[in-house]
Enzyme design. Sequence first.
Site, short mmCIF file in Angstrom:
data_model
loop_
_atom_site.label_atom_id
_atom_site.label_comp_id
_atom_site.label_asym_id
_atom_site.label_seq_id
_atom_site.Cartn_x
_atom_site.Cartn_y
_atom_site.Cartn_z
N ASP A 37 0.82 -1.20 0.00
CA ASP A 37 0.00 0.00 0.00
C ASP A 37 0.86 1.26 0.00
O ASP A 37 1.78 1.40 0.81
CB ASP A 37 -0.90 -0.01 1.25
CG ASP A 37 -2.05 0.97 1.17
OD1 ASP A 37 -1.84 2.11 0.72
OD2 ASP A 37 -3.17 0.59 1.57
N THR A 73 -7.11 3.59 -1.14
CA THR A 73 -6.85 2.16 -0.97
C THR A 73 -7.98 1.28 -1.46
O THR A 73 -7.78 0.40 -2.30
CB THR A 73 -6.55 1.88 0.52
OG1 THR A 73 -5.36 2.57 0.89
CG2 THR A 73 -6.37 0.39 0.77
N ASN A 94 -12.62 5.17 0.63
CA ASN A 94 -12.13 4.28 1.68
C ASN A 94 -13.18 4.09 2.77
O ASN A 94 -13.29 3.02 3.36
CB ASN A 94 -10.86 4.85 2.32
CG ASN A 94 -9.62 4.46 1.57
OD1 ASN A 94 -9.68 3.72 0.59
ND2 ASN A 94 -8.48 4.95 2.01
N ASP A 197 2.49 2.83 3.06
CA ASP A 197 1.43 3.83 3.22
C ASP A 197 1.45 4.46 4.61
O ASP A 197 1.37 5.69 4.75
CB ASP A 197 0.07 3.19 2.96
CG ASP A 197 -1.07 4.17 3.04
OD1 ASP A 197 -1.21 5.00 2.13
OD2 ASP A 197 -1.83 4.11 4.02
N HIS A 201 2.07 8.46 5.49
CA HIS A 201 1.11 9.34 6.14
C HIS A 201 1.70 10.01 7.38
O HIS A 201 1.59 11.23 7.55
CB HIS A 201 -0.13 8.56 6.56
CG HIS A 201 -1.08 8.25 5.46
ND1 HIS A 201 -1.62 9.23 4.65
CD2 HIS A 201 -1.61 7.07 5.03
CE1 HIS A 201 -2.44 8.66 3.77
NE2 HIS A 201 -2.44 7.35 3.98
N ASP A 244 -1.51 0.54 -4.78
CA ASP A 244 -2.81 1.16 -5.05
C ASP A 244 -2.72 2.64 -5.38
O ASP A 244 -3.61 3.18 -6.06
CB ASP A 244 -3.73 0.96 -3.85
CG ASP A 244 -3.08 1.35 -2.53
OD1 ASP A 244 -1.87 1.66 -2.52
OD2 ASP A 244 -3.77 1.32 -1.49
N HIS A 245 -1.71 3.32 -4.93
CA HIS A 245 -1.57 4.76 -5.15
C HIS A 245 -0.19 5.18 -4.66
O HIS A 245 0.53 4.41 -4.02
CB HIS A 245 -2.64 5.55 -4.38
CG HIS A 245 -2.69 5.22 -2.91
ND1 HIS A 245 -1.71 5.59 -2.02
CD2 HIS A 245 -3.59 4.51 -2.18
CE1 HIS A 245 -2.01 5.16 -0.82
NE2 HIS A 245 -3.14 4.48 -0.88
N HIS A 350 -2.65 11.00 -0.13
CA HIS A 350 -3.01 10.68 -1.51
C HIS A 350 -4.46 11.11 -1.71
O HIS A 350 -4.96 11.92 -0.93
CB HIS A 350 -2.80 9.19 -1.79
CG HIS A 350 -3.34 8.31 -0.70
ND1 HIS A 350 -4.62 7.82 -0.70
CD2 HIS A 350 -2.76 7.85 0.44
CE1 HIS A 350 -4.81 7.09 0.39
NE2 HIS A 350 -3.71 7.09 1.10
#
Length: 437
Positions: A37, A73, A94, A197, A201, A244-245, A350
């Site tokens: 992720d 996600t 999400n 991920d 963050h 995913d991103h 994101h």
Amino acid sequence: MKMRLEVLLVVTAVMCAAGKPLSKAAARNKLLLISFDGFRWDYDQDVDTPNLDQLAVDGVKAKYITPPMLTMTSPSHFTTITGRWVEDHEVVHNMMFNTSTNLKLPHKLTLTKSQWWDNGVLPLWITAQNQGLKTASFYFPGGAANYSGQVVNRVMVEPFNHPNANETEWRQNIDMVMRWFSEEDFHLVTLYYGEPDNVGHTKGPDHPDRKTIIQQIDRTIGYLRKAIDQHNLADSLNVIISSDHGMTTIKKRPLVDEIILNKYLNLLKLASFEILDYGGFGILTPQPGKEQEVFDALSNAPNLTVYKKNEIPESFHLAKSERLPPIVVVGDLGFNLNSRFIVYVNKGDHGFHNGEMDMKTIFRAFGPDFRRNFLSEPFDSIHIYPLMCKLLQIEPAPHNGSLTVTEEMLQLHSGGSQRAPVSVALPLLMLLTFSAL
């Protein structure tokens, strides 16, 4: 006479091969899909990653892939596993939400909520099972839902407070998945990791801890390859590694004025539902008769773009969604959305436009069906689905992807130089046959 018989047998074999794809004639290989992720496309470029580097030599690397709008996600993972745009599969955020009851559930609490995921589109697990294959989901978003009475054969659901970065557990998960393949004959397993991920963050994509977690991911890939060999799966298991991103640094005061949407309109008076304190993407339901007023007010706000749902660009593939509220707000890259006051603490995020390079992500693949040392041009993640169906030798469900985008990665792709065209070989052998006769 003996020579005639031998030549005829050769011709017969070639004609049979011409009658069906060579991939069907070969044994069906297994498939492992791994998602890390938030792995931005360039995260491995400023870190020593020998195992990722080796994958580029031993398999396929894409320059980058573009996730769907939304760059979140749940929507992005479900596009990968269904091959459908977000407006078709309807996992539009999400958070699971209900605009009538004002329900809002965070991502991890939605994982077992079938009413959020089951909207008439079948994910790959179910399509594969309906064609006789055995599948499993290990923490992968969407894997724990019930699809009109059908469930994935084996499911591991990520706990709400699950730690993301335990390297020992990462290896244990790989060991378990390898046993599923080697001892229980699973054909498809999807494996999800919550990093990088989480560190993106909390610390931001430019923080040294992000580099540390990329090195951990690289070690994990090295461990995976050794585990594949130990379980004698090297000749029968294809692996796709993706995400995913991406992730971008959030712009904060005192460097910039952060967005506070309530400065530009009275949310309490004009809106009946909102999800606005959520990175670069927001949704809003105006009070009856107030849609134009809300749109006009938000159009005056800086560092964002506001859309009426029915006027969203076609390239977003969101406008046809029935679940999405009437107003969509997308922040400029790095500008997170705040509704009434600043509550946002993330250093990175994101949810921004999928055309931004910071939202792009990775693609690696290796195994018996993939070419070696092949660099692919960028492509949209929606095209991963038909590729996976091809690898599993199953008929895909209706989807928006195209195999022509990815088939050049495969050893036996239709235009490749690694397979002699039957159309050339067959007339030659027939000529030899008649000569022999």
